[in-house]
Scaffold this motif. Structure first.
Motif, PDB file in Angstrom:
ATOM      1  N   ASP A 140     -36.285  12.104  46.835  1.00  0.00           N
ATOM      2  CA  ASP A 140     -37.469  11.480  47.449  1.00  0.00           C
ATOM      3  C   ASP A 140     -37.300   9.960  47.509  1.00  0.00           C
ATOM      4  OD1 ASP A 140     -39.110  13.651  48.192  1.00  0.00           O
ATOM      5  OD2 ASP A 140     -39.948  13.819  46.166  1.00  0.00           O
ATOM      6  N   ARG A 141     -36.855   9.388  46.398  1.00  0.00           N
ATOM      7  CA  ARG A 141     -36.597   7.931  46.377  1.00  0.00           C
ATOM      8  C   ARG A 141     -35.472   7.569  47.348  1.00  0.00           C
ATOM      9  NH1 ARG A 141     -37.420   8.524  40.687  1.00  0.00           N
ATOM     10  NH2 ARG A 141     -35.191   8.685  40.339  1.00  0.00           N
ATOM     11  N   ALA A 142     -34.423   8.403  47.359  1.00  0.00           N
ATOM     12  CA  ALA A 142     -33.279   8.144  48.236  1.00  0.00           C
ATOM     13  C   ALA A 142     -33.686   8.205  49.699  1.00  0.00           C
ATOM     14  CB  ALA A 142     -32.170   9.159  47.967  1.00  0.00           C
ATOM     15  N   LEU A 143     -34.559   9.130  50.031  1.00  0.00           N
ATOM     16  CA  LEU A 143     -35.009   9.256  51.421  1.00  0.00           C
ATOM     17  C   LEU A 143     -35.670   7.967  51.890  1.00  0.00           C
ATOM     18  CD1 LEU A 143     -34.896  11.481  53.539  1.00  0.00           C
ATOM     19  CD2 LEU A 143     -37.202  12.165  52.848  1.00  0.00           C
ATOM     20  N   SER A 144     -36.453   7.380  51.024  1.00  0.00           N
ATOM     21  CA  SER A 144     -37.099   6.109  51.357  1.00  0.00           C
ATOM     22  C   SER A 144     -36.075   4.973  51.423  1.00  0.00           C
ATOM     23  CB  SER A 144     -38.170   5.798  50.307  1.00  0.00           C
ATOM     24  OG  SER A 144     -38.712   4.528  50.519  1.00  0.00           O
ATOM     25  N   ALA A 145     -35.182   4.919  50.432  1.00  0.00           N
ATOM     26  CA  ALA A 145     -34.196   3.833  50.358  1.00  0.00           C
ATOM     27  C   ALA A 145     -33.197   3.871  51.507  1.00  0.00           C
ATOM     28  CB  ALA A 145     -33.457   3.887  49.031  1.00  0.00           C
ATOM     29  N   THR A 146     -32.939   5.068  52.027  1.00  0.00           N
ATOM     30  CA  THR A 146     -31.947   5.208  53.096  1.00  0.00           C
ATOM     31  C   THR A 146     -32.603   5.344  54.472  1.00  0.00           C
ATOM     32  OG1 THR A 146     -31.840   7.608  52.821  1.00  0.00           O
ATOM     33  CG2 THR A 146     -30.261   6.286  51.554  1.00  0.00           C
ATOM     34  N   HIS A 147     -33.904   5.079  54.514  1.00  0.00           N
ATOM     35  CA  HIS A 147     -34.651   5.128  55.772  1.00  0.00           C
ATOM     36  C   HIS A 147     -34.541   6.494  56.456  1.00  0.00           C
ATOM     37  CE1 HIS A 147     -35.211   0.872  55.129  1.00  0.00           C
ATOM     38  NE2 HIS A 147     -33.904   0.714  55.090  1.00  0.00           N
ATOM     39  N   GLY A 148     -34.703   7.540  55.656  1.00  0.00           N
ATOM     40  CA  GLY A 148     -34.748   8.887  56.213  1.00  0.00           C
ATOM     41  C   GLY A 148     -33.407   9.487  56.574  1.00  0.00           C
ATOM     42  N   ASP A 149     -32.371   9.145  55.817  1.00  0.00           N
ATOM     43  CA  ASP A 149     -31.040   9.690  56.099  1.00  0.00           C
ATOM     44  C   ASP A 149     -31.113  11.211  56.234  1.00  0.00           C
ATOM     45  OD1 ASP A 149     -27.924   9.155  55.956  1.00  0.00           O
ATOM     46  OD2 ASP A 149     -28.345  10.939  54.748  1.00  0.00           O
ATOM     47  N   PRO A 150     -30.591  11.766  57.351  1.00  0.00           N
ATOM     48  CA  PRO A 150     -30.696  13.210  57.581  1.00  0.00           C
ATOM     49  C   PRO A 150     -30.003  14.063  56.513  1.00  0.00           C
ATOM     50  CG  PRO A 150     -29.740  12.101  59.506  1.00  0.00           C
ATOM     51  CD  PRO A 150     -29.962  11.065  58.454  1.00  0.00           C
ATOM     52  N   SER A 151     -28.893  13.599  55.952  1.00  0.00           N
ATOM     53  CA  SER A 151     -28.210  14.389  54.929  1.00  0.00           C
ATOM     54  C   SER A 151     -29.047  14.455  53.654  1.00  0.00           C
ATOM     55  CB  SER A 151     -26.814  13.836  54.652  1.00  0.00           C
ATOM     56  OG  SER A 151     -26.884  12.561  54.051  1.00  0.00           O
ATOM     57  N   ILE A 152     -29.743  13.380  53.346  1.00  0.00           N
ATOM     58  CA  ILE A 152     -30.630  13.365  52.183  1.00  0.00           C
ATOM     59  C   ILE A 152     -31.806  14.316  52.433  1.00  0.00           C
ATOM     60  CG2 ILE A 152     -32.194  11.957  50.782  1.00  0.00           C
ATOM     61  CD1 ILE A 152     -29.302  11.216  50.220  1.00  0.00           C
ATOM     62  N   ARG A 153     -32.365  14.277  53.634  1.00  0.00           N
ATOM     63  CA  ARG A 153     -33.478  15.158  54.007  1.00  0.00           C
ATOM     64  C   ARG A 153     -33.067  16.629  53.880  1.00  0.00           C
ATOM     65  NH1 ARG A 153     -38.250  15.833  53.528  1.00  0.00           N
ATOM     66  NH2 ARG A 153     -38.760  13.835  54.428  1.00  0.00           N
ATOM     67  N   THR A 154     -31.886  16.967  54.374  1.00  0.00           N
ATOM     68  CA  THR A 154     -31.391  18.352  54.308  1.00  0.00           C
ATOM     69  C   THR A 154     -31.241  18.800  52.858  1.00  0.00           C
ATOM     70  OG1 THR A 154     -30.257  18.100  56.413  1.00  0.00           O
ATOM     71  CG2 THR A 154     -29.486  19.875  54.980  1.00  0.00           C
ATOM     72  N   MET A 155     -30.670  17.946  52.058  1.00  0.00           N
ATOM     73  CA  MET A 155     -30.463  18.279  50.652  1.00  0.00           C
ATOM     74  C   MET A 155     -31.803  18.435  49.924  1.00  0.00           C
ATOM     75  SD  MET A 155     -27.895  16.183  48.233  1.00  0.00           S
ATOM     76  CE  MET A 155     -27.452  16.761  46.636  1.00  0.00           C
ATOM     77  N   LEU A 156     -32.739  17.558  50.211  1.00  0.00           N
ATOM     78  CA  LEU A 156     -34.062  17.618  49.614  1.00  0.00           C
ATOM     79  C   LEU A 156     -34.772  18.909  49.993  1.00  0.00           C
ATOM     80  CD1 LEU A 156     -36.344  16.303  47.980  1.00  0.00           C
ATOM     81  CD2 LEU A 156     -37.011  15.072  50.066  1.00  0.00           C
ATOM     82  N   ASP A 157     -34.735  19.256  51.256  1.00  0.00           N
ATOM     83  CA  ASP A 157     -35.369  20.493  51.723  1.00  0.00           C
ATOM     84  C   ASP A 157     -34.746  21.715  51.038  1.00  0.00           C
ATOM     85  OD1 ASP A 157     -37.016  18.959  53.323  1.00  0.00           O
ATOM     86  OD2 ASP A 157     -35.887  19.379  55.177  1.00  0.00           O
ATOM     87  N   ALA A 158     -33.418  21.711  50.893  1.00  0.00           N
ATOM     88  CA  ALA A 158     -32.736  22.844  50.253  1.00  0.00           C
ATOM     89  C   ALA A 158     -33.127  22.985  48.791  1.00  0.00           C
ATOM     90  CB  ALA A 158     -31.218  22.693  50.391  1.00  0.00           C
ATOM     91  N   LEU A 159     -33.225  21.864  48.092  1.00  0.00           N
ATOM     92  CA  LEU A 159     -33.615  21.924  46.678  1.00  0.00           C
ATOM     93  C   LEU A 159     -35.062  22.381  46.519  1.00  0.00           C
ATOM     94  CD1 LEU A 159     -32.031  18.867  44.831  1.00  0.00           C
ATOM     95  CD2 LEU A 159     -31.648  21.277  44.410  1.00  0.00           C
ATOM     96  N   LYS A 160     -35.927  21.891  47.387  1.00  0.00           N
ATOM     97  CA  LYS A 160     -37.334  22.305  47.324  1.00  0.00           C
ATOM     98  C   LYS A 160     -37.489  23.794  47.619  1.00  0.00           C
ATOM     99  CE  LYS A 160     -39.659  17.907  48.176  1.00  0.00           C
ATOM    100  NZ  LYS A 160     -40.503  17.143  49.108  1.00  0.00           N
TER     101      LYS A 160
END
Length: 163
Positions: A140-160
């Protein structure tokens, strides 16, 4: 090459040649050039860093770890420190030391918040240790820090989705 021919003891010329070779994908030749620079100046942080990162790339983790640690201890530039910590975390993680890997990834993220590789690696290390809620908070912090990086979003969705 001219500088090496004119001044064979000039260690930075070997380093420059190693960087050029690495940029061309000539990893083994670059490692030899960095090694030659280090033969002339064993505490040359940039050559230790260059050789250490190439060792990680080719999978020679036992050689990478001491080079990366030495580079960090020999005054490696602030801009290269996050990458060195991230690579050191990769080496430690591949060796099975998840706790130490996590510490290195955390240091890389502290030094450069927007470093996507370190963010992903940190979240992965946390999740592999069963620390999924922490991994999700990190992403969640990384998504904000990286301005919505798609790879971070994908990983976050998978973990959730695993919860």
């Amino acid at each position: 090459e001219d500088m090496i021919r004119l001044q064979p003891s000039f260690y930075t010329a070997y380093y420059a040649r190693g960087r050029a070779q690495a940029a061309q994908g000539e990893d083994e030749a670059a490692i030899r050039s960095f090694t030659e620079a280090l033969r002339r100046n064993p505490d040359y942080a940039d050559a230790l860093y260059g050789r250490g990162t190439l060792y990680v790339k080719i999978g020679n983790d036992p050689a990478a770890e001491p080079d990366l640690r030495a580079a960090l201890n020999c005054g490696l530039s602030a801009e290269r420190q996050p990458v060195a910590h991230n690579y050191l975390g990769v080496v430690l993680g591949r060796r099975g030391d998840a706790r130490a890997a996590t510490e290195e990834f955390q240091q890389a993220v502290r030094l450069q918040l927007g470093m996507v590789d370190a963010q992903r690696n940190l979240a992965t290390a946390l999740a592999e240790q069963g620390r999924v809620p922490e991994a999700i908070m990190q992403l969640d912090r990384a998504l904000s820090a990286t301005h919505g990086d798609p790879s971070i979003r994908t990983m976050l969705d998978a973990l959730k989705a695993q919860r």
